[in-house]
Design an enzyme around this catalytic site. Structure first.
Site, PDB file in Angstrom:
ATOM      1  CE1 TYR A  56      -3.395   2.769   0.397  1.00  0.00           C
ATOM      2  CE2 TYR A  56      -2.315   3.540   2.269  1.00  0.00           C
ATOM      3  CZ  TYR A  56      -3.319   3.647   1.267  1.00  0.00           C
ATOM      4  OH  TYR A  56      -4.065   4.888   1.243  1.00  0.00           O
ATOM      5  N   GLY A  63      -6.662   4.929  -0.741  1.00  0.00           N
ATOM      6  CA  GLY A  63      -7.838   5.038  -0.066  1.00  0.00           C
ATOM      7  C   GLY A  63      -8.955   3.803  -0.576  1.00  0.00           C
TER       8      GLY A  63
END
Length: 516
Positions: A56, A63
């Protein structure tokens, strides 16, 4: 180290450094330890970027779009795009000092070595601040979760040489032109760097730190004005005795009582009565000033503890840990900061309220113990300070609206991925207005009380030496004394500047000694 230089290391910063950079233009240097930590964490990010597994913020979207794995050839574009798309603020520009605090605090976290940003990006942030370049940041755009995303994005956009910024001369120009004029090369963002520049509580924290500095001055100023009001109302200073406050040992209460007692030392007015029926007790707004002012002081101390913890924090998502892991987390949530921002708006409103009650008492001939109606020169022909109190009352009413907590609200965003937000930026913005208004409210009480001091002195009563010093300094600052009605707004403006610049405290301390 030069007193005008702030060295940014790996372990956070201080409130004093934030104020120095934001308000006073202190220069910034990166410590050797910070540069080394930046380089070490970048090696970890580069190694993860080379792996096929998605990480990530390094090789994924953001998001609600975090499930998409981004191929290496698109990652630079991804980082540029997150900055461009998130720079979506609207409304008026926020103040220069807020933007400088915002950028400096983001640099503080970047320099910790927990973000994976390259040293050259951090150096560019320092160079932009040192050049006096201020990105254009707008009032609306932050929900205070995932940090102050939109405000920080406008700052990151400037680092890329895009968008608009204000130069040191105050002129707004394209950011690329300003960078070129100061010999600063725009940054080319790589994996994780765009995200790392946006994920922080920096805007709300910067506003908290500056509000605390302002409120410290205003609380001491309010102790002084409360003492002046007690004095000209011929009240008793016996309620300020240390032994009374020792049996209810809230620290701030004792401090405020001591400040007031120091201001009143040597007064010939306290305990004096204009008739043969001495008062047993003064009104709450007079007698309980240390309790109200002191409770606010204790709230400031708690808020300062929270600010100190946040100043020592590395707020990003994901973060690079010393063992080489890059982990997602929720440390960007603004709740701790948002709560104390709201607490401060509440105590500021109550302080303003008690100041206004004393002012009203000074102007009411039925409660002022012999002072002329509205402190007017020739009541009826002159209105005196009647409408000054109206203005003060309007400010108090506004303060009560501003005391409604922003942090009690939450509105979901990012397709319900960010489904509980802090609204800390909104809490900070309304606190700034509250602090400005509080300075005006204290200034009106000061203006009324000093006029009353001069009226009492003309009657042959001897004010305290500290009171006389406050009157003399305020008159020298342009706020005139008793007399026929005149254009009042300039006098009130002079009193406001006098209070907010700390000159009231400075005027009495040569007499009282240092006040807390």
């Amino acid at each position: 180290m030069d007193m005008h230089t702030v060295v940014v290391g790996t372990s956070g910063t201080t409130a004093e450094d934030v104020v120095a950079v934001a308000r006073h233009g202190a220069r910034i240097e990166l410590s050797t330890a910070a540069v080394d930590a930046l380089a070490a964490s970048r090696l970890i990010v580069d190694a993860l970027a080379a792996k096929p597994e998605p990480v990530y913020g390094v090789s994924t979207g953001f998001g609600a779009l975090a499930s998409r794995h981004i191929s290496p050839e698109l990652r630079a574009q991804l980082q540029r795009n997150i900055v461009r798309s998130h720079a979506a603020g609207m409304g008026p520009r926020v103040e220069r000092e807020v933007v400088r605090a915002l950028m400096f605090l983001r640099l503080k976290t970047v320099a910790s070595g927990h973000t994976g940003v390259r040293p050259e990006v951090a150096q560019t942030m320092a160079d932009v601040l040192n050049a006096g370049i201020t990105p254009v940041v707008h009032e609306y755009g932050s929900l205070g979760c995932s940090g102050d995303l939109a405000p920080l994005s406008h700052c990151a956009l400037t680092l890329m040489g895009e968008g608009d910024a204000e130069g040191p001369d105050g002129t707004v120009r394209p950011a690329g032109e300003l960078l070129a004029a100061h010999g600063i090369a725009p940054v080319e963002l790589r994996e994780k760097e765009g995200l790392a520049l946006l994920n922080g509580t920096d805007g709300m924290l910067g506003m908290l730190v500056m509000a605390l500095a302002d409120l410290r001055n205003l609380y001491t100023s309010a102790d002084i004005t409360a003492a002046l009001s007690l004095e000209v109302l011929l009240g008793t200073d016996k309620v300020l005795a240390p032994e009374l406050h020792a049996i209810r040992p809230h620290p701030g209460q004792g401090v405020s009582a001591d400040n007031m007692l120091r201001v009143l030392a040597g007064s010939g007015l306290t305990g004096h009565h204009q008739d043969d029926a001495p008062r047993v007790q003064d009104a709450y707004s007079v007698r309980c000033a240390p309790q109200v002012n002191g409770a606010g002081r204790d709230t400031l101390d708690y808020a300062a503890v929270v600010a100190g913890r946040e100043l020592a924090s590395s707020v990003d998502n994901p973060v690079v840990l010393p063992d080489g892991r890059v982990e997602s987390n929720g440390n960007f949530h603004g709740a701790p900061v948002a709560y104390v921002l709201d607490f401060l708006a509440i105590v500021a409103a109550d302080l303003g309220s008690i100041c206004e009650r004393r002012t009203d008492r000074l102007l009411d001939k039925n409660r002022s113990h012999g002072l002329p109606p509205f402190l007017a020169h020739d009541a009826g022909v002159d209105s005196g300070l009647m409408i000054a109190q109206y203005t003060q009352a309007a400010l108090v009413s506004e303060m009560k609206r501003l005391a409604v907590p922003a942090s009690a609200d939450s509105i979901p965003s990012s397709a319900m991925q960010e489904d509980h937000v802090s609204m800390g930026w909104s809490a900070a913005r309304k606190l700034r207005t509250a602090v400005d208004n509080l300075a005006r409210i204290v200034a009106v009480e000061l203006y009324a009380a000093t006029r009353a001091v001069e009226i009492r002195a003309a009657e042959g009563l001897a004010p305290a030496p500290a009171s006389q010093a406050a009157v003399a300094a305020l008159r020298a600052a342009g706020a005139q004394g008793p007399g026929p009605d005149r254009f009042l707004a300039p006098d009130l403006a002079a009193a406001d500047t006098f209070v907010r610049e700390g000159r009231l405290v400075a005027a009495v301390e040569p007499v009282t000694g240092p006040l807390a």
